[in-house]
Design a protein around this motif. Sequence first.
Motif, PDB file in Angstrom:
ATOM      1  N   VAL A  43       0.844  -1.211   0.000  1.00 33.84           N
ATOM      2  CA  VAL A  43       0.000   0.000   0.000  1.00 33.84           C
ATOM      3  C   VAL A  43       0.874   1.254   0.000  1.00 33.84           C
ATOM      4  CG1 VAL A  43      -1.690   1.338   1.331  1.00 33.84           C
ATOM      5  CG2 VAL A  43      -1.963  -1.147   1.114  1.00 33.84           C
ATOM      6  N   ALA A  44       1.950   1.223   0.803  1.00 33.93           N
ATOM      7  CA  ALA A  44       2.853   2.384   0.867  1.00 33.93           C
ATOM      8  C   ALA A  44       3.546   2.606  -0.477  1.00 33.93           C
ATOM      9  CB  ALA A  44       3.885   2.178   1.979  1.00 33.93           C
ATOM     10  N   HIS A  45       3.836   1.518  -1.197  1.00 33.77           N
ATOM     11  CA  HIS A  45       4.531   1.605  -2.490  1.00 33.77           C
ATOM     12  C   HIS A  45       3.571   1.950  -3.634  1.00 33.77           C
ATOM     13  CE1 HIS A  45       7.278   0.706  -5.734  1.00 33.77           C
ATOM     14  NE2 HIS A  45       6.570  -0.332  -6.148  1.00 33.77           N
ATOM     15  N   ALA A  46       2.272   1.714  -3.426  1.00 33.66           N
ATOM     16  CA  ALA A  46       1.287   1.792  -4.514  1.00 33.66           C
ATOM     17  C   ALA A  46       1.311   3.102  -5.324  1.00 33.66           C
ATOM     18  CB  ALA A  46      -0.116   1.521  -3.964  1.00 33.66           C
ATOM     19  N   PRO A  47       1.339   4.290  -4.682  1.00 31.19           N
ATOM     20  CA  PRO A  47       1.298   5.525  -5.489  1.00 31.19           C
ATOM     21  C   PRO A  47       2.440   5.626  -6.504  1.00 31.19           C
ATOM     22  CG  PRO A  47       0.825   6.018  -3.204  1.00 31.19           C
ATOM     23  CD  PRO A  47       1.296   4.585  -3.245  1.00 31.19           C
ATOM     24  N   ALA A  48       3.586   5.019  -6.186  1.00 30.79           N
ATOM     25  CA  ALA A  48       4.739   5.102  -7.094  1.00 30.79           C
ATOM     26  C   ALA A  48       4.530   4.283  -8.367  1.00 30.79           C
ATOM     27  CB  ALA A  48       5.990   4.615  -6.370  1.00 30.79           C
ATOM     28  N   THR A  49       3.546   3.358  -8.360  1.00 29.16           N
ATOM     29  CA  THR A  49       3.351   2.503  -9.535  1.00 29.16           C
ATOM     30  C   THR A  49       2.629   3.244 -10.649  1.00 29.16           C
ATOM     31  OG1 THR A  49       1.186   1.670  -8.803  1.00 29.16           O
ATOM     32  CG2 THR A  49       3.143   0.442  -8.064  1.00 29.16           C
ATOM     33  N   ARG A  50       1.988   4.347 -10.327  1.00 27.79           N
ATOM     34  CA  ARG A  50       1.186   5.045 -11.339  1.00 27.79           C
ATOM     35  C   ARG A  50       1.325   6.558 -11.144  1.00 27.79           C
ATOM     36  NH1 ARG A  50      -2.741   3.221 -15.570  1.00 27.79           N
ATOM     37  NH2 ARG A  50      -2.515   5.158 -16.640  1.00 27.79           N
ATOM     38  N   PRO A  51       2.485   7.103 -11.475  1.00 34.13           N
ATOM     39  CA  PRO A  51       2.678   8.545 -11.256  1.00 34.13           C
ATOM     40  C   PRO A  51       1.639   9.348 -12.052  1.00 34.13           C
ATOM     41  CG  PRO A  51       4.758   7.469 -11.817  1.00 34.13           C
ATOM     42  CD  PRO A  51       3.672   6.475 -12.054  1.00 34.13           C
ATOM     43  N   GLY A  52       1.106  10.363 -11.431  1.00 37.26           N
ATOM     44  CA  GLY A  52       0.146  11.223 -12.139  1.00 37.26           C
ATOM     45  C   GLY A  52      -1.303  10.848 -11.910  1.00 37.26           C
ATOM     46  N   ARG A  53      -1.539   9.647 -11.346  1.00 34.00           N
ATOM     47  CA  ARG A  53      -2.940   9.270 -11.072  1.00 34.00           C
ATOM     48  C   ARG A  53      -3.279   9.627  -9.634  1.00 34.00           C
ATOM     49  NH1 ARG A  53      -5.886   4.712 -14.207  1.00 34.00           N
ATOM     50  NH2 ARG A  53      -5.450   6.371 -15.667  1.00 34.00           N
ATOM     51  N   TYR A  54      -4.278  10.481  -9.456  1.00 31.22           N
ATOM     52  CA  TYR A  54      -4.653  10.941  -8.114  1.00 31.22           C
ATOM     53  C   TYR A  54      -5.788  10.073  -7.584  1.00 31.22           C
ATOM     54  CZ  TYR A  54      -5.896  14.217  -4.380  1.00 31.22           C
ATOM     55  OH  TYR A  54      -6.168  14.800  -3.169  1.00 31.22           O
ATOM     56  N   THR A  55      -5.576   9.438  -6.444  1.00 27.42           N
ATOM     57  CA  THR A  55      -6.583   8.559  -5.848  1.00 27.42           C
ATOM     58  C   THR A  55      -6.622   8.840  -4.343  1.00 27.42           C
ATOM     59  OG1 THR A  55      -5.145   6.723  -5.167  1.00 27.42           O
ATOM     60  CG2 THR A  55      -5.777   6.775  -7.487  1.00 27.42           C
ATOM     61  N   ILE A  56      -7.407   8.047  -3.628  1.00 30.80           N
ATOM     62  CA  ILE A  56      -7.479   8.206  -2.170  1.00 30.80           C
ATOM     63  C   ILE A  56      -6.090   8.026  -1.541  1.00 30.80           C
ATOM     64  CG2 ILE A  56      -8.125   5.759  -1.813  1.00 30.80           C
ATOM     65  CD1 ILE A  56      -9.314   8.773   0.292  1.00 30.80           C
ATOM     66  N   LEU A  57      -5.232   7.209  -2.164  1.00 35.30           N
ATOM     67  CA  LEU A  57      -3.888   6.982  -1.609  1.00 35.30           C
ATOM     68  C   LEU A  57      -3.048   8.259  -1.676  1.00 35.30           C
ATOM     69  CD1 LEU A  57      -3.156   3.489  -3.240  1.00 35.30           C
ATOM     70  CD2 LEU A  57      -3.991   3.952  -0.936  1.00 35.30           C
ATOM     71  N   GLU A  58      -3.144   8.989  -2.811  1.00 39.15           N
ATOM     72  CA  GLU A  58      -2.398  10.245  -2.949  1.00 39.15           C
ATOM     73  C   GLU A  58      -3.006  11.318  -2.040  1.00 39.15           C
ATOM     74  OE1 GLU A  58      -3.175   8.246  -5.376  1.00 39.15           O
ATOM     75  OE2 GLU A  58      -1.265   7.760  -6.316  1.00 39.15           O
ATOM     76  N   ARG A  59      -4.343  11.317  -1.931  1.00 37.14           N
ATOM     77  CA  ARG A  59      -5.022  12.317  -1.080  1.00 37.14           C
ATOM     78  C   ARG A  59      -4.546  12.180   0.379  1.00 37.14           C
ATOM     79  NH1 ARG A  59     -10.301  13.997   1.000  1.00 37.14           N
ATOM     80  NH2 ARG A  59     -10.832  15.062  -0.943  1.00 37.14           N
ATOM     81  N   LEU A  60      -4.523  10.909   0.898  1.00 37.15           N
ATOM     82  CA  LEU A  60      -4.185  10.712   2.307  1.00 37.15           C
ATOM     83  C   LEU A  60      -2.678  10.790   2.547  1.00 37.15           C
ATOM     84  CD1 LEU A  60      -6.651   7.800   3.194  1.00 37.15           C
ATOM     85  CD2 LEU A  60      -6.919  10.234   3.699  1.00 37.15           C
ATOM     86  N   ALA A  61      -1.889  10.371   1.519  1.00 32.60           N
ATOM     87  CA  ALA A  61      -0.416  10.385   1.628  1.00 32.60           C
ATOM     88  C   ALA A  61       0.051   9.876   2.997  1.00 32.60           C
ATOM     89  CB  ALA A  61       0.130  11.790   1.352  1.00 32.60           C
ATOM     90  N   LEU A  62      -0.376   8.671   3.336  1.00 33.72           N
ATOM     91  CA  LEU A  62      -0.085   8.100   4.658  1.00 33.72           C
ATOM     92  C   LEU A  62       1.385   7.719   4.802  1.00 33.72           C
ATOM     93  CD1 LEU A  62      -3.162   5.658   4.833  1.00 33.72           C
ATOM     94  CD2 LEU A  62      -2.955   7.861   6.004  1.00 33.72           C
ATOM     95  N   SER A  63       1.905   7.892   5.992  1.00 35.70           N
ATOM     96  CA  SER A  63       3.271   7.410   6.268  1.00 35.70           C
ATOM     97  C   SER A  63       3.196   5.888   6.430  1.00 35.70           C
ATOM     98  CB  SER A  63       3.788   8.024   7.573  1.00 35.70           C
ATOM     99  OG  SER A  63       3.022   7.517   8.663  1.00 35.70           O
TER     100      SER A  63
END
Length: 350
Positions: free
Chosen positions: A313-333
């Motif tokens: 889950v922590a790595h997930a945003p890096a798999t799709r740069p430019g796609r904004y989702t709940i993961l990018e919104r929360l930007a959890l540590s």
Amino acid sequence: MPLLARMVATPLVIDVRPGAIAGLGALLADRRIATAGRVAVAVGPGQGDSVVAELGVSRAEFFRVPDGSHASAVELGLRLRADHFEAVAGIGGGKTIDVTKFAAHMAGIPMVAVATSLSHDGIASPVSTLAHEAGKGSYGVASPVAVVVDLDRVRSAPGKLACAGVGDVVSDLSAISDWELSAADTGERVDGLAVAMARTAAQAVLWQPGGDRSDQFLTVLAEALILSGMAMAVAGSSRPASGGDHEIMHAIDQLYPDTASHGELAGLGALFCAYLREDSQQFAAISECLSRHGLPRDPRDIGLSLPEFSRAVAHAPATRPGRYTILERLALSEAEVAKRVEEYVRAIPG
Ligand SMILES: [Zn+2]
């Protein structure tokens, strides 16, 4: 008066029914698809000679697709191009269709998708997902010109892969929520037609009773997967069918290859994203549907420990740069992800 409408490219033929494979010969004889009748048929590893006998295509040349790799797709594409085929049919599950779609695109010829399992929404989509040296890649390709789903073949397919597409199509709800979130936060434009198609497809499967392989259920699932694929063609991107749910899937595929199928991971990712969004209605509905179809909801169901899933889950945003989702919104540590994952598994209804 000007023509104030958009033109949407769709397959010429969609044929979903028991025994549909027997109509392939007549379909391939359609002169819009192959003028001189020079057609190739690519068959997946799970398909025996019985499928070839059932086809009713005497003049076609047959190829075996050994796996779902980029190398196999390029090899098939080279042969299709070198031997001047006019069209190719891909018969099998998701991997065989992805390989054949890519090969057809490479050779510049039309492709007929013949699905014998309902494992993901690539049946009618303009995207090919292929394995390569560094994991998996998604490639933009031409959509199939015709889509055939043989319900008898799907029903008798071994294992749970046959209907894992349930997870992929219900993940459209999560993808749409992410798209709407992006519209609110970043001003990204939402395509209403693509959303209408993807949401209707997901809702149809979500509320279709029964986990059996009846004609009624399989027809709804097949048609929903086709609509979901076409929603991507309408949008010109995978946005209506791929949000944080698919980012988590790509991360699992990269970190822990061959953990589970596309449909299984998409459903699990969608349920987790609904939890993160605190959308209790979507969470309950997706959870009930996945459970009804025996699809995984807890990462441990697919052999991932909670720390392993948290890492994905922590790595997930890096798999799709430019796609904004709940993961990018929360930007959890990483610590916050681990805490949310612990809470999530406790929230899954028993
Ligand atoms: Zn998908």
